[in-house]
Design a protein around this motif. Structure first.
Motif, PDB file in Angstrom:
ATOM      1  N   UNK A 319       0.711  -1.004  -0.027  1.00 52.36           N
ATOM      2  CA  UNK A 319       0.098   0.118  -0.030  1.00 52.36           C
ATOM      3  C   UNK A 319       0.954   1.213  -0.144  1.00 52.36           C
ATOM      4  N   UNK A 320       1.939   1.263   0.855  1.00 48.82           N
ATOM      5  CA  UNK A 320       2.547   2.631   0.883  1.00 48.82           C
ATOM      6  C   UNK A 320       3.509   2.862  -0.249  1.00 48.82           C
ATOM      7  N   UNK A 321       3.906   1.532  -0.765  1.00 56.85           N
ATOM      8  CA  UNK A 321       4.825   1.768  -2.080  1.00 56.85           C
ATOM      9  C   UNK A 321       3.864   2.433  -3.049  1.00 56.85           C
ATOM     10  N   UNK A 322       2.777   1.826  -3.317  1.00 51.03           N
ATOM     11  CA  UNK A 322       1.646   2.298  -4.384  1.00 51.03           C
ATOM     12  C   UNK A 322       1.355   3.755  -4.183  1.00 51.03           C
ATOM     13  N   UNK A 323       1.421   4.244  -2.872  1.00 51.66           N
ATOM     14  CA  UNK A 323       1.021   5.563  -2.475  1.00 51.66           C
ATOM     15  C   UNK A 323       2.260   6.379  -2.909  1.00 51.66           C
ATOM     16  N   UNK A 324       3.306   5.949  -2.818  1.00 49.58           N
ATOM     17  CA  UNK A 324       4.644   6.733  -3.146  1.00 49.58           C
ATOM     18  C   UNK A 324       4.828   6.747  -4.748  1.00 49.58           C
ATOM     19  N   UNK A 325       4.137   6.200  -5.330  1.00 49.97           N
ATOM     20  CA  UNK A 325       3.976   6.435  -6.781  1.00 49.97           C
ATOM     21  C   UNK A 325       2.908   7.201  -7.062  1.00 49.97           C
ATOM     22  N   UNK A 326       2.217   7.487  -6.175  1.00 53.00           N
ATOM     23  CA  UNK A 326       0.778   8.241  -6.628  1.00 53.00           C
ATOM     24  C   UNK A 326       0.016   7.656  -7.572  1.00 53.00           C
ATOM     25  N   UNK A 327       0.043   6.291  -7.255  1.00 54.73           N
ATOM     26  CA  UNK A 327      -0.890   5.224  -8.143  1.00 54.73           C
ATOM     27  C   UNK A 327      -0.293   4.833  -9.538  1.00 54.73           C
ATOM     28  N   UNK A 328       0.685   5.292  -9.775  1.00 53.19           N
ATOM     29  CA  UNK A 328       1.467   4.962 -11.293  1.00 53.19           C
ATOM     30  C   UNK A 328       1.927   3.451 -11.194  1.00 53.19           C
ATOM     31  N   UNK A 329       2.296   3.094 -10.145  1.00 54.66           N
ATOM     32  CA  UNK A 329       2.992   1.610 -10.258  1.00 54.66           C
ATOM     33  C   UNK A 329       4.306   1.706 -10.904  1.00 54.66           C
ATOM     34  N   UNK A 330       4.521   0.565 -11.296  1.00 54.68           N
ATOM     35  CA  UNK A 330       5.802   0.250 -12.193  1.00 54.68           C
ATOM     36  C   UNK A 330       6.812  -0.764 -11.183  1.00 54.68           C
ATOM     37  N   UNK A 331       7.473  -1.611 -11.855  1.00 57.52           N
ATOM     38  CA  UNK A 331       8.251  -2.501 -10.812  1.00 57.52           C
ATOM     39  C   UNK A 331       9.299  -1.599 -10.014  1.00 57.52           C
ATOM     40  N   UNK A 332      10.004  -1.045 -10.947  1.00 60.47           N
ATOM     41  CA  UNK A 332      11.352  -0.095 -10.235  1.00 60.47           C
ATOM     42  C   UNK A 332      10.579   0.915  -9.481  1.00 60.47           C
ATOM     43  N   UNK A 333       9.794   1.684  -9.613  1.00 59.69           N
ATOM     44  CA  UNK A 333       9.276   2.679  -8.787  1.00 59.69           C
ATOM     45  C   UNK A 333       8.609   2.121  -7.618  1.00 59.69           C
ATOM     46  N   UNK A 334       7.828   0.996  -7.538  1.00 56.49           N
ATOM     47  CA  UNK A 334       7.336   0.191  -6.291  1.00 56.49           C
ATOM     48  C   UNK A 334       8.292  -0.169  -5.584  1.00 56.49           C
ATOM     49  N   UNK A 335       9.464  -0.879  -6.094  1.00 58.33           N
ATOM     50  CA  UNK A 335      10.638  -1.358  -5.287  1.00 58.33           C
ATOM     51  C   UNK A 335      11.314  -0.213  -4.444  1.00 58.33           C
ATOM     52  N   UNK A 336      11.416   1.076  -5.121  1.00 59.34           N
ATOM     53  CA  UNK A 336      11.815   2.515  -4.339  1.00 59.34           C
ATOM     54  C   UNK A 336      11.013   2.684  -3.347  1.00 59.34           C
ATOM     55  N   UNK A 337       9.699   2.431  -3.458  1.00 59.40           N
ATOM     56  CA  UNK A 337       8.709   2.789  -2.324  1.00 59.40           C
ATOM     57  C   UNK A 337       8.871   1.676  -1.335  1.00 59.40           C
ATOM     58  N   UNK A 338       9.196   0.583  -1.610  1.00 60.36           N
ATOM     59  CA  UNK A 338       9.116  -0.430  -0.471  1.00 60.36           C
ATOM     60  C   UNK A 338      10.302  -0.333   0.282  1.00 60.36           C
ATOM     61  N   UNK A 339      11.424  -0.042  -0.199  1.00 63.78           N
ATOM     62  CA  UNK A 339      12.979   0.160   0.625  1.00 63.78           C
ATOM     63  C   UNK A 339      12.725   1.129   1.418  1.00 63.78           C
ATOM     64  N   UNK A 340      13.266   0.877   2.714  1.00 67.95           N
ATOM     65  CA  UNK A 340      13.565   2.061   3.627  1.00 67.95           C
ATOM     66  C   UNK A 340      12.206   2.174   4.351  1.00 67.95           C
TER      67      UNK A 340
END
Length: 393
Positions: A319-340
């Motif tokens: 959920x928090x990773x998807x929020x970090x991409x503002x709903x756009x998703x995408x593998x690399x962007x989601x991974x960046x949002x998950x880390x940390x």
């Protein structure tokens, strides 16, 4: 002629601008698909049941709309078989177009999927499997469960300080068991303890009796055990039948041997068993008390175990990773949002390490006690912020 051409070009430009404006919006109107791969039948069905219940509770509590995207769970039963799991993972990626894969009840299943995740750039959220090297199998793996070295090392520190000098280990002969055995032996020996023998039992349909007889003959102070989810009851029954308790041999091990959802079935036989783990249903935080109450209410009184918390926290990370991409998703962007990510879980404080994508968390030493007629793993010691020992180097 020139006027008509100008009008046509203007119309085309307007359509192009509209397409550019509506493209992201249309993408965000698509459901966000999460492929949930779990063993729902077969010998490891209890793992799948707990993880699924944890996932669904998080969705129920936090809603199914995230950053303009509706979360759609696509559940598949992999039966605990790597070939079935890999085929289903491929179908979820290619046909269902999932944006995240989650679950992974057993180590071989996670390893089977890792190459597919790398090729398709699909994040894998490992909610249960505990072999240390899973996160190294693909740069698209994040873990919300634990690693066996992480939860084993604190017990190897505790044992020599509490009268346990000689130990025999008995573990399941696959990745997590070997990880736990290796970590316990290294840390216990470094702390002055002596390993008398290392015994390994098959993953499927194990018969503990001949191994336990050997343990009794060796007369250690304690038997250290790792078993996959659900096998603790059988081991404890045979431990008592062989009279190891009467011979003065203590039973210690990974928290899976006294799982929260089956411990009441073990009864008084489980009293006094000492384990180390990242979660207990008796964890005394306000958040956990609310979590246990809500989980039991949603699942006909079933008590949550560590697998349920792995699923619950895994959905939080998604959920928090998807929020970090503002709903756009995408593998690399989601991974960046998950880390940390750093947050409070029903288990306590936890952190997704930026470099390793693995979990850093508190590990508790617990003892089985009877409270108001029910059995619990009661925490009495803790190591804070434990990182996987191999990755900590």
């Amino acid at each position: 002629m020139q006027r008509r051409q100008f009008t046509s070009f203007a119309a085309l430009a307007g359509l192009s601008a509209l397409a550019l404006k509506s493209g992201p919006a249309l993408a965000q109107n698509k459901p966000f698909k999460v492929g949930l791969l779990l063993p729902l039948t077969g010998p490891f069905a209890s793992t799948g049941r707990q993880v699924e219940a944890g996932v669904r509770l998080y969705v129920a509590q936090n809603g199914s709309m995230v950053a303009g995207r509706k979360i759609e769970l696509i559940l598949r039963d992999d039966t605990g078989a790597p070939d079935v799991h890999k085929r289903l993972a491929q179908e979820l990626i290619s046909t269902e177009k999932v944006e995240v894969l989650a679950g992974f009840g057993l180590t071989p299943l996670a390893f089977a999927t890792a190459p597919l995740a790398t090729q398709s750039k699909t994040p894998m959220v490992v909610m249960a499997a505990g072999t240390s090297s899973i996160t190294e199998a693909s740069p698209y793996v994040v873990r919300t469960s634990n690693t066996l070295p992480q939860t084993t090392a604190p017990l190897a520190d505790w044992a020599p300080k509490n009268g346990i000098k000689k130990v025999v280990s008995l573990v399941t002969d696959y990745g997590p068991g070997i990880d736990s055995e290796k970590t316990f032996k290294e840390r216990f020996s470094a702390n002055g303890g002596q390993m008398l023998a290392e015994l390994r039992v098959p993953l499927r349909n194990p018969d503990f009796a001949p191994f336990l007889q050997k343990v009794r003959d060796l007369k250690p102070d304690a038997l250290f055990v790792f078993l996959p989810s659900g096998a603790g009851s059988q081991l404890l029954k045979q431990f008592l039948e062989r009279g190891l308790d009467k011979a003065g041999i203590r039973l210690i091990g990974d928290g899976g041997i006294t799982e929260d959802d089956i411990i009441n079935d073990m009864g008084d036989a489980a009293l006094g068993v000492v384990t180390s783990h990242q979660y207990s249903a008796a964890h005394p935080s306000a958040m956990n008390k609310k979590f246990v109450e809500a989980f039991e209410s949603a699942n006909k009184g079933m008590r949550p175990n560590f697998m349920a918390v792995g699923g619950y926290d895994g959905m939080r990370v998604i959920y928090e990773a998807l929020k970090s991409t503002k709903g756009a998703g995408g593998g690399d962007a989601l991974m960046a949002g998950m880390k940390g990510q750093i947050f409070e879980s029903p288990r306590g404080q936890m952190y997704i390490d930026v470099q390793t994508r693995d979990i850093v968390q508190d590990v508790y030493i617990r003892k089985v006690e009877k409270i108001n007629g029910k059995y619990y793993n009661v925490e009495f010691d803790v190591q804070k912020g434990v990182k996987d020992p191999g990755k900590a180097k």
